[in-house]
Design a protein around this motif. Structure first.
Motif, PDB file in Angstrom:
ATOM      1  N   TRP A  97     -79.173  17.905  26.432  1.00 55.43           N
ATOM      2  CA  TRP A  97     -77.704  17.888  26.395  1.00 55.43           C
ATOM      3  C   TRP A  97     -77.143  19.002  27.284  1.00 55.43           C
ATOM      4  N   PHE A  98     -77.682  20.209  27.142  1.00 54.82           N
ATOM      5  CA  PHE A  98     -77.156  21.349  27.905  1.00 54.82           C
ATOM      6  C   PHE A  98     -77.550  21.267  29.381  1.00 54.82           C
ATOM      7  N   ARG A  99     -78.726  20.716  29.658  1.00 52.18           N
ATOM      8  CA  ARG A  99     -79.122  20.525  31.068  1.00 52.18           C
ATOM      9  C   ARG A  99     -78.145  19.565  31.747  1.00 52.18           C
ATOM     10  N   GLU A 100     -77.840  18.480  31.036  1.00 48.93           N
ATOM     11  CA  GLU A 100     -76.909  17.503  31.599  1.00 48.93           C
ATOM     12  C   GLU A 100     -75.518  18.090  31.781  1.00 48.93           C
ATOM     13  N   ALA A 101     -75.195  19.059  30.921  1.00 52.29           N
ATOM     14  CA  ALA A 101     -73.879  19.710  31.041  1.00 52.29           C
ATOM     15  C   ALA A 101     -73.889  20.784  32.134  1.00 52.29           C
ATOM     16  N   GLY A 102     -75.021  20.931  32.834  1.00 54.50           N
ATOM     17  CA  GLY A 102     -75.071  21.839  33.985  1.00 54.50           C
ATOM     18  C   GLY A 102     -75.600  23.232  33.688  1.00 54.50           C
ATOM     19  N   TYR A 103     -76.172  23.418  32.533  1.00 54.34           N
ATOM     20  CA  TYR A 103     -76.693  24.748  32.188  1.00 54.34           C
ATOM     21  C   TYR A 103     -78.158  24.872  32.578  1.00 54.34           C
ATOM     22  N   ASP A 104     -78.549  26.123  32.824  1.00 56.73           N
ATOM     23  CA  ASP A 104     -79.950  26.438  33.096  1.00 56.73           C
ATOM     24  C   ASP A 104     -80.591  26.670  31.717  1.00 56.73           C
ATOM     25  N   VAL A 105     -81.449  25.767  31.277  1.00 60.69           N
ATOM     26  CA  VAL A 105     -81.943  25.804  29.898  1.00 60.69           C
ATOM     27  C   VAL A 105     -83.389  26.295  29.823  1.00 60.69           C
ATOM     28  N   SER A 106     -83.661  27.200  28.882  1.00 64.47           N
ATOM     29  CA  SER A 106     -85.045  27.649  28.647  1.00 64.47           C
ATOM     30  C   SER A 106     -85.473  27.217  27.250  1.00 64.47           C
ATOM     31  N   VAL A 107     -86.673  26.672  27.148  1.00 62.13           N
ATOM     32  CA  VAL A 107     -87.248  26.382  25.825  1.00 62.13           C
ATOM     33  C   VAL A 107     -88.552  27.169  25.698  1.00 62.13           C
ATOM     34  N   PRO A 108     -88.948  27.494  24.471  1.00 56.17           N
ATOM     35  CA  PRO A 108     -90.157  28.305  24.304  1.00 56.17           C
ATOM     36  C   PRO A 108     -91.413  27.592  24.796  1.00 56.17           C
ATOM     37  N   PRO A 109     -92.368  28.352  25.338  1.00 55.54           N
ATOM     38  CA  PRO A 109     -93.629  27.736  25.768  1.00 55.54           C
ATOM     39  C   PRO A 109     -94.416  27.215  24.568  1.00 55.54           C
ATOM     40  N   ARG A 110     -95.177  26.138  24.769  1.00 57.35           N
ATOM     41  CA  ARG A 110     -95.941  25.574  23.645  1.00 57.35           C
ATOM     42  C   ARG A 110     -97.334  26.190  23.581  1.00 57.35           C
ATOM     43  N   LEU A 111     -97.419  27.426  23.159  1.00 57.73           N
ATOM     44  CA  LEU A 111     -98.720  28.074  23.002  1.00 57.73           C
ATOM     45  C   LEU A 111     -99.058  28.088  21.515  1.00 57.73           C
ATOM     46  N   LYS A 112    -100.168  27.453  21.157  1.00 53.09           N
ATOM     47  CA  LYS A 112    -100.475  27.282  19.733  1.00 53.09           C
ATOM     48  C   LYS A 112    -100.823  28.601  19.049  1.00 53.09           C
ATOM     49  N   GLY A 113    -101.387  29.541  19.820  1.00 51.39           N
ATOM     50  CA  GLY A 113    -101.812  30.801  19.208  1.00 51.39           C
ATOM     51  C   GLY A 113    -100.674  31.786  18.994  1.00 51.39           C
ATOM     52  N   ALA A 114     -99.468  31.456  19.463  1.00 53.11           N
ATOM     53  CA  ALA A 114     -98.365  32.420  19.386  1.00 53.11           C
ATOM     54  C   ALA A 114     -97.418  32.070  18.242  1.00 53.11           C
ATOM     55  N   THR A 115     -96.783  33.080  17.680  1.00 54.19           N
ATOM     56  CA  THR A 115     -95.829  32.839  16.594  1.00 54.19           C
ATOM     57  C   THR A 115     -94.509  32.349  17.189  1.00 54.19           C
ATOM     58  N   GLU A 116     -93.658  31.850  16.289  1.00 45.74           N
ATOM     59  CA  GLU A 116     -92.343  31.343  16.715  1.00 45.74           C
ATOM     60  C   GLU A 116     -91.532  32.440  17.411  1.00 45.74           C
ATOM     61  N   GLU A 117     -91.528  33.638  16.820  1.00 42.79           N
ATOM     62  CA  GLU A 117     -90.694  34.690  17.425  1.00 42.79           C
ATOM     63  C   GLU A 117     -91.230  35.091  18.800  1.00 42.79           C
ATOM     64  N   ALA A 118     -92.569  35.051  18.982  1.00 44.91           N
ATOM     65  CA  ALA A 118     -93.146  35.381  20.294  1.00 44.91           C
ATOM     66  C   ALA A 118     -92.776  34.306  21.314  1.00 44.91           C
ATOM     67  N   ARG A 119     -92.710  33.072  20.867  1.00 44.32           N
ATOM     68  CA  ARG A 119     -92.326  31.964  21.747  1.00 44.32           C
ATOM     69  C   ARG A 119     -90.834  32.070  22.103  1.00 44.32           C
ATOM     70  N   TRP A 120     -90.015  32.376  21.091  1.00 43.49           N
ATOM     71  CA  TRP A 120     -88.568  32.518  21.329  1.00 43.49           C
ATOM     72  C   TRP A 120     -88.316  33.660  22.325  1.00 43.49           C
ATOM     73  N   ARG A 121     -89.056  34.765  22.093  1.00 40.62           N
ATOM     74  CA  ARG A 121     -88.861  35.932  22.958  1.00 40.62           C
ATOM     75  C   ARG A 121     -89.241  35.578  24.413  1.00 40.62           C
ATOM     76  N   ALA A 122     -90.272  34.753  24.556  1.00 39.25           N
ATOM     77  CA  ALA A 122     -90.699  34.374  25.910  1.00 39.25           C
ATOM     78  C   ALA A 122     -89.592  33.611  26.635  1.00 39.25           C
ATOM     79  N   SER A 123     -88.944  32.681  25.931  1.00 39.86           N
ATOM     80  CA  SER A 123     -87.913  31.895  26.624  1.00 39.86           C
ATOM     81  C   SER A 123     -86.664  32.740  26.873  1.00 39.86           C
ATOM     82  N   THR A 124     -86.380  33.680  25.973  1.00 39.00           N
ATOM     83  CA  THR A 124     -85.224  34.564  26.221  1.00 39.00           C
ATOM     84  C   THR A 124     -85.482  35.420  27.459  1.00 39.00           C
ATOM     85  N   LEU A 125     -86.710  35.948  27.556  1.00 41.13           N
ATOM     86  CA  LEU A 125     -87.041  36.766  28.731  1.00 41.13           C
ATOM     87  C   LEU A 125     -86.995  35.923  30.002  1.00 41.13           C
TER      88      LEU A 125
END
Lengths: 452, 447
Positions: B171-199
């Protein structure tokens, strides 16, 4: 950074363990733990292990009883001989497992002359794997000690140089502190009275606990009490929160026989679990009364420790730290990782592992307003139970309790709410409470003190 | 055929030119970025070469490390499962732990730009509360007003069921935004994944500047599609790979080149031990971040640690690394003597740094050394400097031995030849630079 690399090496080595103590030539070099009582108990475990057993390199000894230096409760100390004979080096760490709570074990060798003792291994039952893992970590650290140039750090000359340098450093440090005498008396929520007098003159600070009452609900071995006290005082003074040989020299402690901080026998599990925050609180009060050179908020050591027991030995422990205190112009901090023991909390892992569903994770709204500089906020964790469980938590001091100056606002204390349907259930901390599936539990840790 | 190898750090950049089968670089240089703009200095260097035709440029970068001391996230919005908006802020790394005066690290995102989204997936991936995309319109309007163009989508248990995450991201990509989603690394926790996409989103601005500098610098020499950046997985076109992953590109090349070895990197900017073991979580200054790369551990003494009196008669490196802004005394910058200054004009590295060291700066460095020596037992400046060098080498040796068996360690970097007194006799050495490794890996790729 000290010029001598020994304390730096020990600090790095201790990161491999949740609790770590090491002694050379029967002198405590370093003892640190997320649980301050263990920092005092592990050196006693080392002392007793070497007293009961003639250890050679690689030998391992288990100690459970807190009166012999074990951590008690759900913990056991694993003591390892790293170097035998002259220049003996002994290290110890702690293993924690809920199943250890029921285990009664006298000090027992786990490995002698390279051979594991089958009877002891068998007695360990389900916790055997955890203990073997800790033993492997100790063995790995022992191997580190043999690598060049580390043996040089533990040579007699190096240890002597280090002791002289450390004494010089602390002598200068304590020489600059204000001299004086003061005392405090505080009544614990559990009924005990804690009285302590501080006397600072010259190059050290003496603490006298005369007048402290015998235990009602809480009691703990002297080593645990001094470990908590030394680490609390050292951290409050800006030194490393560890127990070492210099702690006894520069921060001598007198604790009368029979008072709850110097129990000789009996059940001290509750004392070890709940006593730490009270001793830290007393250290905070006493040191603040003695030295008020810098205005700052009150430190709140009362974290919220809640246990959710789902039966069958499955106990979820949630440990939420209270907020940090305000300092002059700096707001107190609020976050989970301020205490190293909570570094790995992960919501989705908790939900995957336990029958709970989180509804909200947030900062707690403070009851005490913002003031000039606000203390760090507490944490707000709310979750729904997906299976029946028993809930218990550590008691907190009544709100507004304790000495605080005009410029200090008091902190929020940890609280727990349980909601069943539309009904709020009133709960006290003293006993475990049976909860049903669907009950909503709200855990609120305390805030740090602010400046008004 | 010849290629350019380029490594861009936070404060230094290295370039070297290599041709296949040759044993020595055709040319090599080092730029001090606070003084030299890569955009102008790199073409100037390349124009001095007899052959100015290149078949490719292979880049590794740790340039984004310069952001480590800054507050990030001023222009990045986060969409987070309602009830957990504060989670990324509550579980961040502590700059200082403890119960008396804990200090938190800088946040990597702004609480004002965090939006609660009504949706919920459970640990097994079942949808408990469906996502209502209609709520995005109001958020998008607010972001437009605030001129925010980057959006991160952080939904709890998206690893178990990414349906909501994909819906929001599209939805946001179509609205013209640069969108980041967390990487799908199974060994990482949710917060580590969230932090990766924020960075990933927060690094965009600085990354774009770096891309622009490099492409402008090389425009006359290499076609743009032949300028490739290593993102930890491989060489890709600039911007096509992970920005966070670029921090590990050179370490990946290093561990591939020396399989099974731990490498003690004694570079101009930082001193670290790189482990060949691949980790899915990087212990960043903000907390764990989900990114795959070799494990990197910083030594406790860094080249930019200040030297100061820590007790009567005791001079030692400070615990805090000052960085190269404003820079070392030897370069005529800064006011404080650093570990770097102890070796800056050592014959083993003098050629590398000579251009940066004016004579007046050497005199200032010597007078700072003399002033500090008055607090020590040494009266002669030479003896004092040698003692400090010996102390620093001892610290490095203890650190390295604590981390790994010295027999498995290889040392490399600008300072590797001069830190000879490491008292780790087994330590072997590799004379190579990060730009050499980039060029060699590039030549391999072109085969």
């Amino acid at each position: 950074m000290s010029r001598h690399p020994l304390p730096h090496f020990l600090a790095r080595l201790s990161r491999r363990f949740s609790a770590f103590a090491i002694s050379a030539d029967d002198k405590v070099l370093w003892s640190s733990s997320n649980d301050a009582a263990e920092a005092g108990l592990l050196p006693i475990a080392i002392e007793n292990a070497t007293k009961y057993f003639p250890l050679s390199e690689g030998d391992l000894v288990l100690i459970k009883d807190p009166f012999a230096g074990g951590p008690g409760r759900d913990g056991i100390a694993v003591v390892s001989c790293w170097r035998a004979g002259e220049g003996r080096i002994i290290a110890a760490t702690t293993v924690r497992e809920p199943a250890l709570r029921a285990l009664k074990l006298p000090p027992a060798p786990l490995r002698l002359g390279g051979e594991m003792i089958p009877g002891v291994l068998e007695a360990l039952g389900p916790v055997r794997e955890s203990i073997l893992k800790a033993a492997a970590t100790l063995d790995d650290a022992r191997a580190t000690l043999k690598r060049a140039p580390i043996p040089e750090l533990f040579s007699s000359k190096s240890l002597k140089d280090f002791a002289v340098a450390e004494q010089q450093r602390l002598k200068t440090f304590f020489g600059e502190l204000p001299e004086g005498e003061t005392d405090i008396e505080t009544k614990l929520a559990t009924g005990e009275t804690l009285k302590v007098r501080l006397h600072c003159e010259g190059k050290h600070i003496e603490f006298d606990f005369s007048g402290t009452s015998p235990g009602r609900a809480l009691q703990m071995p002297l080593a645990a009490a001094t470990g908590i006290w030394w680490t609390a005082v050292r951290e409050r003074l800006g030194l490393e929160p560890i127990v070492d040989a210099a702690s006894a020299m520069f921060l001598p402690v007198a604790v009368p026989n029979g008072c709850f901080l110097n129990a000789r026998s009996g059940d001290c599990d509750r004392g070890l679990e709940e006593g730490t925050a009270w001793l830290q609180w007393a250290a905070e009060q006493l040191l603040h009364k003695w030295d008020r050179r810098k205005p700052r908020g009150l430190v709140n050591p009362f974290d919220l420790k809640a246990q959710v027991d789902f039966g069958g030995g499955r106990v979820l422990t949630l440990d939420l730290p209270s907020g940090g205190a305000a300092r002059e112009d700096v707001e107190g901090a609020c976050f989970l990782q301020q205490r190293t023991s909570r570094a790995a909390m992960s919501l989705e892992t908790l939900e995957r592992t336990w029958p709970i569903r989180f509804l909200r994770v947030d900062e707690r709204v403070s009851l005490h307003g913002k003031g000039k500089v606000s203390g760090g906020r507490g944490l707000h964790f709310q979750f729904e139970l997906l299976a029946p469980a028993k809930l218990s938590w550590s008691p907190a001091p009544p709100a507004g309790r304790g000495r605080h100056e005009k410029h200090q606002s008091h902190f929020d204390v940890p609280t727990v709410h349980v909601r069943r349907g539309e009904e709020d259930l009133e709960r006290a901390a003293s006993e475990p409470h049976a909860l049903e599936k669907g009950d909503v539990v709200t855990l609120l840790s305390g805030s740090g003190g602010g400046i008004v | 055929m010849q290629v350019i190898g380029l490594h861009i750090g936070g404060s230094f950049a290295e370039a070297s030119v290599w041709a296949p089968q040759e044993k020595r670089a055709r040319a090599r240089t080092l730029f001090y970025l606070p003084r030299h703009s890569l955009k102008s200095a790199l073409p100037k260097f390349l124009k001095t070469l007899p052959d100015q035709k290149f078949d490719g440029a292979f880049v590794t970068a740790r340039h984004l490390e310069r952001l480590f001391d800054f507050r990030l996230g001023g222009s990045t919005a986060q969409l987070v499962t309602a009830g957990f908006e504060r989670w990324p802020f509550l579980n961040a790394a502590a700059a200082k732990s403890g119960w008396v005066g804990p200090v938190r690290s800088h946040p990597i995102s702004s609480a004002d730009l965090t939006f609660a989204i009504d949706e919920r997936v459970d640990a097994d991936g079942n949808v408990l509360k469906p996502l209502d995309v209609a709520s995005f319109t109001a958020i998008a309007e607010k972001l437009k007003m605030m001129q925010v163009k980057r959006v991160c989508v952080h939904f709890l248990h998206a690893n178990a069921n990414p349906a909501h995450e994909e819906l929001a991201a599209n939805w946001f990509r179509e609205a013209g935004y640069d969108v980041s989603v967390p990487p799908r690394l199974k060994g990482a926790t949710e917060e580590a994944r969230w932090r990766a996409s924020t960075l990933e989103a927060s690094f965009s601005g600085t990354f774009e500047e770096m891309r622009s500098d490099v492409t402008q610098a090389l425009t006359e020499f290499v076609p743009e599609d032949q300028i490739l950046l290593h993102d930890g997985e491989g060489f890709k076109k600039f911007g096509a790979g992970s920005k966070v992953g670029t921090l590990f590109g050179d370490d990946v090349l290093l561990t591939k080149r020396h399989p099974g070895k731990r490498v003690l990197r004694l570079d101009a900017e930082s001193w670290t031990l790189v482990d060949p073991e691949v980790s899915e979580t990087w212990c960043s200054p903000w907390g764990p971040v989900a990114v795959r790369g070799p494990r990197r551990r910083a030594l406790s003494v860094q080249p930019t640690c200040g030297l100061e009196s820590c007790a009567p008669g005791v001079i030692a490196p400070n615990e805090k690394s000052e960085g190269f802004e404003p820079g070392p005394l030897s370069f005529g910058r800064g006011q404080k003597l650093m570990v770097f200054d102890l070796w800056a004009d050592h014959p083993g590295v003098a050629a590398t740094f000579a251009e940066q060291m004016p004579e007046a700066a050497r005199a200032r460095r010597d007078s700072a050394l003399l002033a500090l020596s008055r607090d020590s037992k040494h009266r002669a400046i030479d003896g004092f400097a040698k003692q400090l060098q010996k102390d620093v080498e001892r610290w490095i040796a203890v650190d390295a031995a604590e981390m790994a068996d010295p027999a498995t360690i290889l040392k490399t970097g600008v300072f590797a030849p001069v830190l000879a007194g490491l008292s780790l006799p087994e330590l072997s050495s590799a004379q190579e630079s990060a730009s050499d490794r980039a060029a060699w890996a590039g030549l391999e790729t072109m085969k």
